[in-house]
Enzyme design. Structure first.
Site, PDB file in Angstrom:
ATOM      1  N   LYS A 118      -2.439  -1.950 101.726  1.00  0.00           N
ATOM      2  CA  LYS A 118      -1.340  -2.779 101.228  1.00  0.00           C
ATOM      3  C   LYS A 118      -1.790  -3.653 100.068  1.00  0.00           C
ATOM      4  CE  LYS A 118       2.949  -4.140 102.838  1.00  0.00           C
ATOM      5  NZ  LYS A 118       3.893  -3.924 103.905  1.00  0.00           N
ATOM      6  N   ASP A 127       5.409  -9.662 106.178  1.00  0.00           N
ATOM      7  CA  ASP A 127       6.094  -8.640 105.397  1.00  0.00           C
ATOM      8  C   ASP A 127       7.021  -7.778 106.245  1.00  0.00           C
ATOM      9  OD1 ASP A 127       6.592  -7.383 102.903  1.00  0.00           O
ATOM     10  OD2 ASP A 127       5.537  -5.644 103.692  1.00  0.00           O
ATOM     11  N   ASP A 128       6.632  -7.510 107.506  1.00  0.00           N
ATOM     12  CA  ASP A 128       7.479  -6.647 108.345  1.00  0.00           C
ATOM     13  C   ASP A 128       8.817  -7.311 108.625  1.00  0.00           C
ATOM     14  OD1 ASP A 128       5.325  -4.756 108.793  1.00  0.00           O
ATOM     15  OD2 ASP A 128       4.429  -6.425 109.869  1.00  0.00           O
ATOM     16  N   GLU A 171       0.652  -8.870 108.654  1.00  0.00           N
ATOM     17  CA  GLU A 171       1.068  -7.464 108.550  1.00  0.00           C
ATOM     18  C   GLU A 171       0.872  -6.723 109.874  1.00  0.00           C
ATOM     19  OE1 GLU A 171       2.322  -6.149 105.689  1.00  0.00           O
ATOM     20  OE2 GLU A 171       2.562  -4.182 106.595  1.00  0.00           O
ATOM     21  N   ASP A 172       1.930  -6.069 110.320  1.00  0.00           N
ATOM     22  CA  ASP A 172       1.866  -5.151 111.464  1.00  0.00           C
ATOM     23  C   ASP A 172       1.353  -5.766 112.767  1.00  0.00           C
ATOM     24  OD1 ASP A 172       3.066  -3.309 109.918  1.00  0.00           O
ATOM     25  OD2 ASP A 172       1.426  -1.883 109.833  1.00  0.00           O
ATOM     26  N   TYR A 206      -1.086   4.632 100.545  1.00  0.00           N
ATOM     27  CA  TYR A 206      -0.295   3.821 101.472  1.00  0.00           C
ATOM     28  C   TYR A 206       0.586   4.748 102.311  1.00  0.00           C
ATOM     29  CZ  TYR A 206       1.589  -0.220 103.598  1.00  0.00           C
ATOM     30  OH  TYR A 206       1.950  -1.120 104.553  1.00  0.00           O
ATOM     31  N   ARG A 215       0.741  -3.127 115.953  1.00  0.00           N
ATOM     32  CA  ARG A 215       1.951  -2.317 115.729  1.00  0.00           C
ATOM     33  C   ARG A 215       1.898  -1.755 114.314  1.00  0.00           C
ATOM     34  NH1 ARG A 215       6.730  -2.857 112.590  1.00  0.00           N
ATOM     35  NH2 ARG A 215       4.886  -2.395 111.439  1.00  0.00           N
ATOM     36  N   ASN A 269       8.979   4.617 109.962  1.00  0.00           N
ATOM     37  CA  ASN A 269       7.815   5.288 109.389  1.00  0.00           C
ATOM     38  C   ASN A 269       6.926   5.802 110.510  1.00  0.00           C
ATOM     39  OD1 ASN A 269       7.848   4.923 106.534  1.00  0.00           O
ATOM     40  ND2 ASN A 269       7.528   2.749 106.853  1.00  0.00           N
TER      41      ASN A 269
HETATM   42  P1  NAI Z   1       9.498  -2.740 117.078  1.00  0.00           P
HETATM   43  O1  NAI Z   1       8.719  -2.022 118.131  1.00  0.00           O
HETATM   44  O2  NAI Z   1       9.465  -4.223 117.053  1.00  0.00           O
HETATM   45  O3  NAI Z   1      11.041  -2.296 117.198  1.00  0.00           O
HETATM   46  C1  NAI Z   1      11.486  -1.017 117.544  1.00  0.00           C
HETATM   47  C2  NAI Z   1      12.783  -1.188 118.326  1.00  0.00           C
HETATM   48  O4  NAI Z   1      13.327   0.092 118.579  1.00  0.00           O
HETATM   49  C3  NAI Z   1      12.564  -1.884 119.664  1.00  0.00           C
HETATM   50  O5  NAI Z   1      13.510  -2.917 119.848  1.00  0.00           O
HETATM   51  C4  NAI Z   1      12.769  -0.749 120.652  1.00  0.00           C
HETATM   52  O6  NAI Z   1      13.270  -1.190 121.908  1.00  0.00           O
HETATM   53  C5  NAI Z   1      13.782   0.093 119.898  1.00  0.00           C
HETATM   54  N1  NAI Z   1      13.871   1.456 120.445  1.00  0.00           N
HETATM   55  C6  NAI Z   1      12.874   2.214 120.965  1.00  0.00           C
HETATM   56  N2  NAI Z   1      13.378   3.373 121.428  1.00  0.00           N
HETATM   57  C7  NAI Z   1      14.697   3.339 121.178  1.00  0.00           C
HETATM   58  C8  NAI Z   1      15.752   4.244 121.437  1.00  0.00           C
HETATM   59  N3  NAI Z   1      15.535   5.407 122.051  1.00  0.00           N
HETATM   60  N4  NAI Z   1      16.987   3.897 121.044  1.00  0.00           N
HETATM   61  C9  NAI Z   1      17.209   2.735 120.426  1.00  0.00           C
HETATM   62  N5  NAI Z   1      16.258   1.822 120.182  1.00  0.00           N
HETATM   63  C10 NAI Z   1      15.020   2.137 120.549  1.00  0.00           C
HETATM   64  O7  NAI Z   1       9.040  -2.115 115.707  1.00  0.00           O
HETATM   65  P2  NAI Z   1       9.421  -2.634 114.247  1.00  0.00           P
HETATM   66  O8  NAI Z   1       8.358  -3.497 113.718  1.00  0.00           O
HETATM   67  O9  NAI Z   1      10.790  -3.195 114.268  1.00  0.00           O
HETATM   68  O10 NAI Z   1       9.365  -1.275 113.409  1.00  0.00           O
HETATM   69  C11 NAI Z   1      10.276  -0.229 113.662  1.00  0.00           C
HETATM   70  C12 NAI Z   1      10.138   0.821 112.582  1.00  0.00           C
HETATM   71  O11 NAI Z   1      10.548   0.265 111.352  1.00  0.00           O
HETATM   72  C13 NAI Z   1       8.702   1.335 112.379  1.00  0.00           C
HETATM   73  O12 NAI Z   1       8.722   2.723 112.204  1.00  0.00           O
HETATM   74  C14 NAI Z   1       8.285   0.709 111.115  1.00  0.00           C
HETATM   75  O13 NAI Z   1       7.372   1.530 110.414  1.00  0.00           O
HETATM   76  C15 NAI Z   1       9.598   0.641 110.382  1.00  0.00           C
HETATM   77  N6  NAI Z   1       9.528  -0.320 109.323  1.00  0.00           N
HETATM   78  C16 NAI Z   1       9.971   0.105 108.122  1.00  0.00           C
HETATM   79  C17 NAI Z   1       9.829  -0.650 107.033  1.00  0.00           C
HETATM   80  C18 NAI Z   1      10.379  -0.166 105.738  1.00  0.00           C
HETATM   81  O14 NAI Z   1      10.472  -0.867 104.799  1.00  0.00           O
HETATM   82  N7  NAI Z   1      10.780   1.059 105.683  1.00  0.00           N
HETATM   83  C19 NAI Z   1       9.116  -1.947 107.112  1.00  0.00           C
HETATM   84  C20 NAI Z   1       8.751  -2.367 108.451  1.00  0.00           C
HETATM   85  C21 NAI Z   1       8.957  -1.553 109.509  1.00  0.00           C
END
Ligand code: NAI
Length: 573
Positions: free
Chosen positions: A182, A276-277, A253-254, A111, A164, A426
């Protein structure tokens, strides 16, 4: 007989043997039933396997140790993951035995973070797997496709449209490996029977020029469906899913942020489903935050939370934390006011042009920031917020590598002796920062949880282990709890109950209290998910959404359903 085999259960409800009509080559080629060199001499004779296997009969422990020694000799992580994925498609029980015996080593390979690479290389490395592929041109035949799975006893389907993936964006059909990986986590961390897991990819095209121009790309080679066409595709899929797999939980998912939220709000009350996200991430993050608040010595109401990256995962987290704070007695508006959302154009302030509807409750007033010391009042940076708002918690979901830099963290630490720092993006190349920096910048006082796993840090003679804010601590328990309780839908209370079960486990965990770790070590993940499963079932019953009787022996019921990687004796039919 579904899948060519039946489970035979004893008086205690546990599986004691498998009945199958397969033999010879068909048995060896069935990954759910194949035991390879562990078929006993009697089984080899009875099932037409004589001459098809080398002489020695191995135990599963011997097989696992042999496989792991080969695996350990492979240098590249992607090759390691391919080796294990192939094993899963040849002998699923052995794959899980190896993975369970070496969970800390194998989880990041099957994963996150390595799954990101296997998604990117999907078309080049493609091997037959057991996933369901539904391309846009097949949507009118979706009933025909899903009807093939109706009798399979599937409990959980993970569905992605690949738009995504982790932090690596649109991966088209390759996203299917996220569903496959997953589901492995469901089994490894929750005990889901892998033959009851169904990975699905909705191949609605891709907007990635790289993939569209890649001569080896295996998905539907056209831009993604969008607008009404996309919504109609999803509607047809969900209707067919409900009809053909009425007992199966649909785990989204994603998907991209907008589609994730839209699909969830359209269908969350119509079938047993969750995203899940949005919900799983929020639930595990809430548990981390509550655990951190416990260690911080600061009263809940006095915390200030910065959320950097206010997209799908980030805002889901913010809503969940607000919801929790109101459950602890705070007024809703007070809870929203504890948050500072910083996105692409800085702190989200009321007069900004591009505020999304889901960001609105968190918007700060212009009047409030007028008194701040700022270099550019039209772009209030993360550092400005750290200096002026004096946050106690900082959460990153932005995919902006290194955003939690020395200036930001030191500004935070100046005002808060135990800052809670959570770079969740991530994979590691997108993480907002890493423990190896946070620990010295805060003289060992940071309370850290990361999205991707990082190595422990030695600092001033002490070893610091940071927790991974890993959904694996929670989603398998939520999924299994929903399935076992036969929940009609999954309520917010069920997610909250899951977070509290995890927080409580962490509170009682010696490793956590001795080292101020926000979550227990991953080696305890199965025990934790069992607690989460119990909490979710109880809450489903309390909320009136369960399809089981309230006086059921919950623990006994869970124990009957859990799957362990061991070979059962086979009987011929
Ligand atoms: P998303 O694309 O919906 O959100 C990302 C956000 O960051 C957007 O609102 C975007 O405008 C903003 N952004 C982009 N560049 C930026 C900058 N320079 N400054 C400030 N904000 C900026 O993506 P999502 O689904 O929210 O995922 C984001 C991250 O969170 C991914 O890396 C994902 O892998 C991670 N994630 C982590 C999880 C965990 O448990 N660790 C679970 C789900 C997601």
């Amino acid at each position: 007989m579904s899948n060519n085999f039946n489970e035979i259960r004893g008086n205690n409800g546990k599986v004691e043997a498998i009945e199958t009509n397969l033999s010879g080559e068909c048995l060896l080629l069935n990954p759910k039933l194949n035991k390879g060199t562990a078929f006993t001499r009697e089984e080899r004779i009875q099932f037409g396997l004589s001459g098809r296997l080398p002489n020695r009969v191995e135990t599963i422990e011997e097989q696992s140790s042999r496989v792991f020694s080969v695996y350990s000799g492979i240098a590249d992580n992607l090759e390691k993951s391919s080796y294990l994925y192939n094993l899963n498609e040849t002998n699923t029980t052995l794959f899980y035995k190896v993975a369970e015996d070496h969970i800390e080593e194998v989880m990041p390979v099957v994963y996150t973070p390595v799954v990101g690479r296997s998604v990117q290389e999907f078309s080049k490395l493609w091997n037959q797997n057991r996933a369901v592929y539904i391309a846009s041109e097949d949507i009118d035949r979706v009933d025909e496709i899903l009807a093939q799975y109706t009798d399979g006893g599937y409990e959980i389907a993970i569905v992605t449209d690949g738009e995504r993936i982790l932090g690596i964006g649109d991966q088209g059909v390759g996203g299917v490996n996220i569903s496959v990986g997953k589901l492995m986590v469901y089994t490894l961390c929750g005990g889901l029977n892998p033959s009851k897991a169904l990975p699905v990819v909705l191949d609605v095209g891709t907007n990635s020029e790289l993939l569209l121009n890649d001569k080896f790309y295996l998905g539907a080679r056209h831009p993604r469906l969008k607008g009404d066409a996309y919504d109609a595709f999803i509607k047809k899929f969900v209707e067919s899913f409900k009809k053909n797999l009425p007992q199966t939980l649909l785990h989204w998912e994603d998907f991209s942020g907008d589609n994730a939220r839209k699909n969830l709000s359209l269908y969350r009350d119509k079938l047993c489903t969750f995203n899940d996200d949005i919900q799983g991430t929020a639930a595990v993050t809430l548990a981390c935050v509550l655990s951190g608040i416990g260690f911080s010595g600061i009263d809940l109401k006095d915390h200030r939370v910065v959320l950097f990256g206010a997209g799908a995962a980030g805002t889901g987290i913010a809503y969940q934390i607000c919801d929790a704070f109101t459950r602890f007695g705070m007024k809703e508006e007070e809870a929203f006011k504890m948050f500072y959302l910083v996105d692409r154009y800085g702190l989200i302030v009321e007069d900004m042009g591009s505020i999304q509807s889901y960001q609105k409750p968190f918007v700060r007033s212009r009047k409030e920031v007028d008194g701040w010391t700022l270099s550019d009042k039209n772009n209030i940076t993360l550092l400005d917020v750290a200096n002026n708002a004096k946050p106690t918690v900082i959460i990153g979901c932005s995919t902006v590598f290194g955003a939690f830099n020395e200036a930001v963290i030191k500004a935070m630490y100046k005002h808060c002796p135990r800052p809670i720092i959570m770079p969740l993006s991530n994979p590691d190349t997108k993480a907002e920062g890493k423990p190896a920096d946070f620990i010295p910048w805060t003289d060992g006082n940071a309370l850290i949880a990361t999205g991707t796993p990082f190595k422990s840090v030695d600092y001033k003679g002490k070893n610091y282990v940071s927790s991974q804010c890993n959904n694996a601590f929670i989603f398998p328990g939520i999924g299994l709890g929903a399935v076992i309780s036969k929940a009609k839908k999954i309520t917010d209370n069920m997610f909250f109950a899951a977070s509290i079960a995890l927080r409580d486990y962490a509170k009682e965990c010696k490793t956590c209290s001795e080292n101020h770790q926000l979550l227990p070590p991953i080696t305890e993940v199965k025990a934790i998910n069992k607690k989460v499963t119990v909490a979710v079932i109880k809450q489903a019953i309390d909320d009136g959404v369960a399809g089981i009787s309230a006086d059921i022996d919950i623990e006994g019921e869970i124990e009957k359903r859990l799957w362990y990687p061991k070979y059962q004796p086979y009987r011929k039919v």
